[in-house]
Write an enzyme that holds these catalytic residues in place. Sequence first.
Site, PDB file in Angstrom:
ATOM      1  CB  THR D  93      63.297  70.469  60.326  1.00 40.28           C
ATOM      2  OG1 THR D  93      63.161  71.846  60.682  1.00 40.28           O
ATOM      3  CG2 THR D  93      62.764  70.275  58.904  1.00 40.28           C
ATOM      4  CE  LYS D 169      62.068  74.354  59.552  1.00 34.91           C
ATOM      5  NZ  LYS D 169      62.716  75.655  59.427  1.00 34.91           N
ATOM      6  CE  LYS D 238      67.076  67.795  57.659  1.00 32.73           C
ATOM      7  NZ  LYS D 238      66.880  68.194  59.046  1.00 32.73           N
TER       8      LYS D 238
END
Lengths: 294, 294, 294, 294
Positions: D93, D169, D238
């Site tokens: 990711t 994503k 994050k």
Amino acid sequence: MKVGFIGLGAMGSAMASNLLAAGHTLTVWNRSVAATEPLASLGARVARSADRAAQGEVLCSMLANDQAVREVFLDGGLLDAMDRGTVHVNHATISVALARELAAEHEKRGLEYVAAPVFGRPDMAAAAKLNILVAGKPAAIERVRPLLEAMGSKLWPLGEAPERANVAKIAGNFMLASAIESMAEATALTRAHGVSAADFLDVMTNTLFAAPAYQGYGRLIAEQRFKPAGFALPLGYKDVGLALAAGEAQRVPLPFAGVLRDAMLEALAAGDAELDWSALALVAARRAHLDERE
Amino acid sequence: MKVGFIGLGAMGSAMASNLLAAGHTLTVWNRSVAATEPLASLGARVARSADRAAQGEVLCSMLANDQAVREVFLDGGLLDAMDRGTVHVNHATISVALARELAAEHEKRGLEYVAAPVFGRPDMAAAAKLNILVAGKPAAIERVRPLLEAMGSKLWPLGEAPERANVAKIAGNFMLASAIESMAEATALTRAHGVSAADFLDVMTNTLFAAPAYQGYGRLIAEQRFKPAGFALPLGYKDVGLALAAGEAQRVPLPFAGVLRDAMLEALAAGDAELDWSALALVAARRAHLDERE
Amino acid sequence: MKVGFIGLGAMGSAMASNLLAAGHTLTVWNRSVAATEPLASLGARVARSADRAAQGEVLCSMLANDQAVREVFLDGGLLDAMDRGTVHVNHATISVALARELAAEHEKRGLEYVAAPVFGRPDMAAAAKLNILVAGKPAAIERVRPLLEAMGSKLWPLGEAPERANVAKIAGNFMLASAIESMAEATALTRAHGVSAADFLDVMTNTLFAAPAYQGYGRLIAEQRFKPAGFALPLGYKDVGLALAAGEAQRVPLPFAGVLRDAMLEALAAGDAELDWSALALVAARRAHLDERE
Amino acid sequence: MKVGFIGLGAMGSAMASNLLAAGHTLTVWNRSVAATEPLASLGARVARSADRAAQGEVLCSMLANDQAVREVFLDGGLLDAMDRGTVHVNHATISVALARELAAEHEKRGLEYVAAPVFGRPDMAAAAKLNILVAGKPAAIERVRPLLEAMGSKLWPLGEAPERANVAKIAGNFMLASAIESMAEATALTRAHGVSAADFLDVMTNTLFAAPAYQGYGRLIAEQRFKPAGFALPLGYKDVGLALAAGEAQRVPLPFAGVLRDAMLEALAAGDAELDWSALALVAARRAHLDERE
């Protein structure tokens, strides 16, 4: 002039005393009678009911909020008891919706209505240094101008529709709350990086933000002196609610007001209802868990 | 004193000219050479490289942002080229992270480092009326005090760690952006209720908010005069980003900064990148679809 | 059982028809009489007044909002007209404050009160597949259980205090609105990066978010099909307001609700009052000015 | 097929083991060698360097974040060491910006690049039930399809530009975080009104929100079981940062992401870095000071 004054909190009492000092004949009324005594000793007559206080040429009122205004003037029947032609000067910070309703109810009864909310704390009221926002029919405003000038240092005319003065007052209080929150967040940030709120605000309130609003609240934040409250959190919360309601009425999104609402609710949930609204600084500091670090 | 100055935008040029006026021997450098000409005509030497401008006792720099500072001083090797004992006075608004890194890199090389970000626009810089935040070792600050006093009307000492001046500057700019947004939302609200931004801000900026920040930006909002930009939206967006980054570094939530970020992104998405950051008022008005009503 | 039913909108009509289908003797009333006709043709008696509809053992009501409930039951005197021991089953989505007030007013008059707000749209109501939240005294719930089971596929008991069912309904609708807004923002983001809402939501609503709420609203967003509204924006706005009011009552900050409030106000300001509340996706897209890019 | 796999955290190890199980010849590498042992015992060769693991037809990588990917592939020189024509399948990711940069860097070197981020936790990875988002050149995707099918239950093709899979994503994880926050706020609200999180979420996650995302995190919130973390708060923080950065790159305001950012920072400030990101429920409860009431 023969003037009535109802609503003798800290603000109302100070304002009424300046009407006396200017030589007007004053009749006062307050829900709890104790508040009338200082004014009585200065020469005011104390009326036994709101109706009796409203028998002069002009009735000034400084009640706490929508509910109090509604109870006295509408549900309590005061408007019905007033003589045609009497001018009602409403100093309270009320909602735009109630302002409109009141304008119509006065009109219907042949009463004059002037909205005259004020900026200033009790000490400024005592010194006759209030800034008074005024909206209403020009003739009515002219009639009460001597009274307003006895209470304030400056009048700010905002047109005929009374609610215009109220929306300006509401928007102004929203700006005050925003100024406090911006200091709350900014000082949480500087403190976390080692610069005290006092050092940081000393710079800001003597330079770009050298204005009464920032200097007054900045001092409270720098000194963490939130008690006794000059303007308590629940009152600030009420005023943010008035801004949100005014936005809703005209479909104006107010994202800062949403943030303020949540921060004030958080303060109230923490049990800070007796603190000054500058205690928003405590909320910002708690969210950053600053006290656990220092 | 023999002084170098690099970074001659509107701010840097005005600041450098005051060093000349105070009698210092000035060597200047700027990426694009055209900006050096007015100073040359006032008596400054023009260096062919940043290194050559850095050969005096003191080097002042006023570069645009983190990237420019990093490119010149770190990646470009300027720090390696400076003589031990030289004092670097960094006026740029940079991140707390870079401020810390620079402090360490100067220390490592025996260079003195003073952070001295400023509050004030180019006209105030030209008039030597800047407010200068200062942090660094006392001895270094004493050495450059005559220079700072030639450029500003007041120095605000904030301690030894250079980043302390930077976090204060960042927090101050966050307060400015918040002040603008609060006027943007407040005037959207009053306009929707029939009170013009000009009428409303006339009251506020002459009473509670009678401060430079509100008066300057208030005028732009009242007059919808967002062009030419005094401080363009992308710069404001960058500064809000510095506040968010400083918050992230020390885990300080900043809800107002989140609102500002989104409002500025929305302005940039609308194609307003060339407008002054007070054009946040356009965003608030668009969200309320005010122009479709009036 | 002898049952009355008042409030025959799309939901109420479908629910009432299932009571008929289950063999109960039904008397219906609705402010506008036209809505009673389909039920009359199925065998319901049509009462001339709400009072007359309330003469059975049980009265079910499915009115639009607090105001309608207040007008009919309190101001309109319906509660005063009901016989002691009658059970009132209130299916409306109302505020926690009104729920409490109603509980007390029923108690005072010896009436039984069951709060039974539902999840489900008219098609699910017609299919007797509603999820019904139930709170009230156990004995009262037992008496009306056959009715509830005729209208829903599942009952969710939440305790004795009726407002418990209401706060759960309010919190559930807040989660729905949040789900919509999260799809609105997420698809604005993917679209700006070249991935269509349809492609993105195809992944999400078939994997992590393979749930009715996401699939239904996701389809509307993917197809930009906001008309006719399944649940119109003003209703959604009302429900977010109920969440904010419930938060205020117990001092619970709800930052997502604040964002939702502003986004919905923005949609209403844009003139989208007739669109489905999934049109929050239009707001997110407009803020990013996506249509000007594509 | 001869396949390399680097990055053997919980996810990577489980994915790699499925490649072995499907009969592929696997060479693995991981920064800390201990993680390679279980795979070695299943038949994988352990490479001494990332370069050596990259000598097959295909290299799969599952590294932690932008920084790790950058260090290994760009700064560490792995891309320079790979043979032309090798396909790199990147499961991490990562940011949209890095995704674009990587696509260009592969192109430049004649390497094939497929972005294949996944939805699913380690247990789903072990069961080969991941949902895999795929973007890249069709021919490259065809070559690695057998590998992807060995690791996932379903592939979701999103076009040629690799960053398209990454933005999907990122947007998906933003939706997950939003779902958690909406449960956090909704349960703070119901708890304050006497309805437990467990009772309320039981209704919601079995009706409108009967989806894996809600059921999994809903259970953690209902049971206040935030430890051990399935997905720790700093990782969630994050990912919200990746959404904000992707929004910034294309100027898409994301107000929910701003709220999430602040709530996560607040959790981190509280010292909850080791908790699952569903511990956002603790933040909402603390803001309402719920524990002091119950």
